[in-house]
Design a protein around this motif. Structure first.
Motif, mmCIF file in Angstrom:
data_model
loop_
_atom_site.group_PDB
_atom_site.id
_atom_site.type_symbol
_atom_site.label_atom_id
_atom_site.label_comp_id
_atom_site.label_asym_id
_atom_site.label_seq_id
_atom_site.Cartn_x
_atom_site.Cartn_y
_atom_site.Cartn_z
ATOM 1 N N GLY A 1 33.146 48.763 46.307
ATOM 2 C CA GLY A 1 32.420 47.896 45.367
ATOM 3 C C GLY A 1 33.347 47.199 44.389
ATOM 4 O O GLY A 1 33.192 45.999 44.101
ATOM 5 N N GLU A 2 34.326 47.932 43.869
ATOM 6 C CA GLU A 2 35.249 47.349 42.897
ATOM 7 C C GLU A 2 36.104 46.255 43.533
ATOM 8 O O GLU A 2 36.293 45.193 42.944
ATOM 9 N N LEU A 3 36.621 46.509 44.712
ATOM 10 C CA LEU A 3 37.446 45.504 45.378
ATOM 11 C C LEU A 3 36.637 44.272 45.775
ATOM 12 O O LEU A 3 37.133 43.148 45.710
ATOM 13 N N GLU B 1 35.596 58.098 46.569
ATOM 14 C CA GLU B 1 36.543 57.110 46.071
ATOM 15 C C GLU B 1 36.517 55.847 46.926
ATOM 16 O O GLU B 1 36.570 54.733 46.403
ATOM 17 N N GLN C 1 34.127 43.102 44.139
ATOM 18 C CA GLN C 1 33.938 42.346 42.897
ATOM 19 C C GLN C 1 35.219 41.601 42.516
ATOM 20 O O GLN C 1 35.167 40.456 42.066
ATOM 21 N N ILE C 2 36.373 42.219 42.717
ATOM 22 C CA ILE C 2 37.647 41.561 42.423
ATOM 23 C C ILE C 2 37.835 40.339 43.318
ATOM 24 O O ILE C 2 38.214 39.257 42.849
ATOM 25 N N ARG D 1 33.381 53.924 45.940
ATOM 26 C CA ARG D 1 33.539 53.292 44.627
ATOM 27 C C ARG D 1 34.505 52.112 44.706
ATOM 28 O O ARG D 1 34.229 51.025 44.200
ATOM 29 N N LEU D 2 35.635 52.295 45.379
ATOM 30 C CA LEU D 2 36.629 51.232 45.484
ATOM 31 C C LEU D 2 36.141 50.059 46.323
ATOM 32 O O LEU D 2 36.551 48.918 46.094
#
Length: 99
Positions: A30-32, A24, A34-35, A27-28
């Motif tokens: 990369g997501e953060l 997690e 991008q945000i 994954r987070l």
């Protein structure tokens, strides 16, 4: 622009008291990242001459005129009620008072 690393995500999760697995966190991260990049792009074009908007399409008033119409009389409104008292609906008490 600050870098979003697994250590940063882990620290934020700890501050938020959220238990995250290593998968997690990965994954987070990369997501953060991008945000943060997306917010930076928007911030770059959001100059003082660009007005703030809450909706991409201008909205007009969607309400109608408040016109008084035909209404029920007190007797008509209470005619189908199982119980009424003093021109009001009578209902069972729910605030701790015993019947």
């Amino acid at each position: 622009m600050p870098d979003i690393t697994p250590d940063v995500v882990s620290h934020l999760a700890n501050l938020s008291r959220i238990a995250l697995t290593d998968d997690e966190i990965t994954r987070l991260t990369g997501e953060l990242e991008q945000i943060v990049e997306s917010v930076a792009k928007v911030s770059a074009v959001a100059t003082p001459d660009v007005p703030a908007t809450s909706h991409p399409i201008p909205l007009g008033t969607v309400t109608r005129e408040d016109v008084v119409g035909v209404t029920l009389t007190t007797e008509e409104a209470l005619s189908g009620a199982p119980a009424s008292e003093a021109g009001q609906f009578k209902v069972a008490s729910i605030l701790g008072e015993e019947q």
